[in-house]
Scaffold this active site. Structure first.
Site, PDB file in Angstrom:
ATOM      1  N   TYR A  55      46.698 -15.628  -4.764  1.00 42.35           N
ATOM      2  CA  TYR A  55      45.315 -15.018  -4.210  1.00 42.35           C
ATOM      3  C   TYR A  55      44.663 -14.334  -5.282  1.00 42.35           C
ATOM      4  O   TYR A  55      43.422 -14.450  -5.393  1.00 42.35           O
ATOM      5  CB  TYR A  55      45.795 -14.080  -3.250  1.00 42.35           C
ATOM      6  CG  TYR A  55      45.783 -14.307  -1.880  1.00 42.35           C
ATOM      7  CD1 TYR A  55      44.980 -14.083  -0.775  1.00 42.35           C
ATOM      8  CD2 TYR A  55      46.728 -15.301  -1.498  1.00 42.35           C
ATOM      9  CE1 TYR A  55      45.057 -14.794   0.586  1.00 42.35           C
ATOM     10  CE2 TYR A  55      46.723 -16.069  -0.404  1.00 42.35           C
ATOM     11  CZ  TYR A  55      46.054 -15.595   0.879  1.00 42.35           C
ATOM     12  OH  TYR A  55      45.783 -16.260   2.086  1.00 42.35           O
ATOM     13  N   ASN A  69      46.451 -12.319   9.319  1.00 42.17           N
ATOM     14  CA  ASN A  69      45.614 -13.320  10.242  1.00 42.17           C
ATOM     15  C   ASN A  69      45.500 -12.626  11.563  1.00 42.17           C
ATOM     16  O   ASN A  69      46.311 -11.681  12.110  1.00 42.17           O
ATOM     17  CB  ASN A  69      46.121 -14.687  10.328  1.00 42.17           C
ATOM     18  CG  ASN A  69      45.862 -15.690   9.275  1.00 42.17           C
ATOM     19  OD1 ASN A  69      44.695 -15.309   8.604  1.00 42.17           O
ATOM     20  ND2 ASN A  69      46.603 -16.427   8.750  1.00 42.17           N
ATOM     21  N   HIS A 101      39.233 -19.279   3.884  1.00 38.98           N
ATOM     22  CA  HIS A 101      38.292 -18.122   4.351  1.00 38.98           C
ATOM     23  C   HIS A 101      36.998 -17.731   3.902  1.00 38.98           C
ATOM     24  O   HIS A 101      36.558 -16.801   3.550  1.00 38.98           O
ATOM     25  CB  HIS A 101      39.295 -16.983   4.171  1.00 38.98           C
ATOM     26  CG  HIS A 101      40.681 -16.950   4.745  1.00 38.98           C
ATOM     27  ND1 HIS A 101      40.824 -16.589   6.106  1.00 38.98           N
ATOM     28  CD2 HIS A 101      41.852 -17.424   4.161  1.00 38.98           C
ATOM     29  CE1 HIS A 101      42.235 -16.613   6.199  1.00 38.98           C
ATOM     30  NE2 HIS A 101      42.981 -17.156   5.227  1.00 38.98           N
TER      31      HIS A 101
END
Length: 493
Positions: free
Chosen positions: A341, A131, A58
């Site tokens: 993350y 997404n 990303h």
């Protein structure tokens, strides 16, 4: 020039006036530059550090600020404060992105698109990382890094490899549903504001009475879904590589604020135990006939970032950021992302990245995490340990997130327990046969053949044919013909 019109005096980052932004301090007009020209040295040092490491995935993204508004009563399913009453608005930030492309990648290349949301709620930040597709390529976090590596540049050539992508996909049949979506025109959206967004993962909600539910989030674009064809997307790569970024920025700047409708699929907690396939499998969707989407709110993006780097690049999203009333599920990919993350932002931005304005909660913070590079927020004389008897913050057991029970079992490495419909090709087959129009199916074949063509080895091409034949025999035959294989070769494959 009057004093009112005179520009401010330039300073360094310490606020000290700058003597010159044009000329270095040297020994005479032609002499060497001296090391004690601190302003020059500071400019060079800062320039060398202007870029933080780009995201591993990303990397290229765009973002905007806005709000989320509740439009229906959902208190029968969740006690989350920001969803507690109709009409309640919560400020938020959204980041849209590619998955595999680097910072300089063109916007319209074939790729899933990230759809990451940060809600600045009155009980802390809530992040939803999704997404523009309701599924994903793999269902176990152990395969995530390998999947991403197959999409990235090869070690020897420094180039991306279609052969590597198809090699991974055809050896991993669980990818079929997501690859069907990716190879359709949904893999090349015409605009960020003209694509849907999905949580993809299953989450849990808990109401004030302690009842639990499994849920999926669907953000449906009010602008209508629009996609590029392969030819249109390829043409835009050279015409305007920032097309999607420009479209979002220009629409918001013109006052045409994009909007999404939030629809929830809600499954009673007990249904998961004997549902016909594993409801936590990220490669599958819940049929709407079983759990019809319920509209509960809207998301509106009405303000562009003031500084792209500070807000879009330094934004950090993590699915571990959950607020009371919302929890996780036994989704194995989600379990991995809960750690991954936050950890990647600690490396990429720094230990105190949540103190940056774009990431900082808009409610009070009372944490025992201390110090580290770039610490800004502090609690003064507050005790630095817990438990303490000097008035430091205390945990509240009533804020425990919804969870689930697990039967005693031996620790091991397991595939998901099989259910009646746990076939990797059932849902992509239904997508191809029952959802796609004839034009959609034609474009799917065109896109597959273009992607799996000359740069893919013959052995992998044969597996590509087999892969699509497992989805649908007619589709496999069309892919075989497009790749130059006879019907006999296709059936043998």
């Amino acid at each position: 020039m009057t004093d009112d019109l005179r520009p401010p005096t330039a300073t360094n980052d310490s606020g000290i006036p700058t003597p010159s932004d044009e000329f270095s301090l040297t020994v005479g007009p032609g002499g060497p530059t001296v090391l004690h020209d601190h302003h020059l040295v500071q400019k060079i040092q800062h320039f060398n550090r202007e870029r933080i490491p780009e995201r591993v995935v990303h990397a290229k993204g765009s973002g905007a600020h806005g709000f989320f508004e509740v439009t229906a009563d959902v208190t029968e399913w969740t006690s989350a404060s920001f969803l507690s009453e109709v009409g309640k608005r919560t400020p938020m930030f959204a980041r849209f992105s590619q998955v595999a492309g680097e910072l300089g990648s063109a916007d319209t290349v074939r790729d899933p698109r990230g759809f990451a949301l940060k809600f600045y709620t009155d009980e802390g930040n809530y992040d939803l990382v999704g997404n523009n597709t309701p599924t994903f390529f793999v269902r176990d976090a152990s395969k995530f890094e390998d999947f991403i590596h197959s999409q990235k540049r090869m070690a020897d050539t420094g180039m991306r490899s279609n052969d590597a992508q198809w090699d991974f996909w055809t050896l991993s049949p669980e990818t079929a549903h997501q690859v069907t979506i990716l190879m359709s025109d949904r893999g090349t959206p015409r605009a960020y504001r003209r694509m849907n967004g999905y949580s993809s993962h299953t989450y849990s909600w808990k109401n004030a009475g302690g009842e639990r539910f499994w849920v999926k989030y669907h953000f449906k674009t009010v602008q209508g879904v629009e996609n590029f064809t392969l030819a249109e997307a390829d043409a835009m790569v050279s015409e305007d590589p920032d097309f999607l970024r420009r479209d979002l920025w220009d629409a918001i700047a013109a006052g045409d604020a994009p909007e999404w409708r939030l629809e929830m699929q809600i499954m009673p907690f007990e249904d998961a135990a004997d549902y016909r396939f594993n409801p936590f499998d990220l490669t599958k969707v819940w049929p709407h006939a079983d759990y019809p989407p319920i509209t509960i709110g809207r998301m509106v993006l009405d303000r562009n970032p003031a500084n792209h780097f500070a807000e879009v690049e330094q934004s950090g999203f993590a699915p571990a950021r959950l607020v009371p009333g919302i929890g996780l599920s036994p989704d194995k990919m989600l379990m991995g992302r809960v750690f991954s993350y936050h950890d990647t932002h600690l490396h990429r931005i720094g230990a105190n990245y949540e103190q940056l304005p774009i990431n900082a909660p808009q409610c009070p913070v009372h944490s025992y995490n201390k110090d580290g590079a770039m610490t800004y927020r502090h609690a003064g004389a507050q005790p630095v340990y817990s438990p303490n008897s000097y008035g430091g913050p205390r945990a509240d057991p009533s804020k425990e997130l919804p969870s689930w029970s697990v039967e005693a079992a031996e620790i091991g490495r397991y595939a998901y327990e099989k259910h009646a419909d746990d076939d990797d090709f059932v849902q992509p087959r239904a997508l191809y046969r029952d959802v796609m129009t004839p034009t959609d199916r034609d474009h799917l074949v065109t896109n597959i053949v273009a992607h799996a063509g000359d740069r893919v080895s013959a052995d992998v091409q044969r597996r590509v044919i087999e892969y699509w034949t497992n989805v649908d025999a007619e589709l496999g035959g069309r892919v075989a013909a497009g790749l130059g294989y006879s019907e006999a070769a296709a059936s043998a494959a």
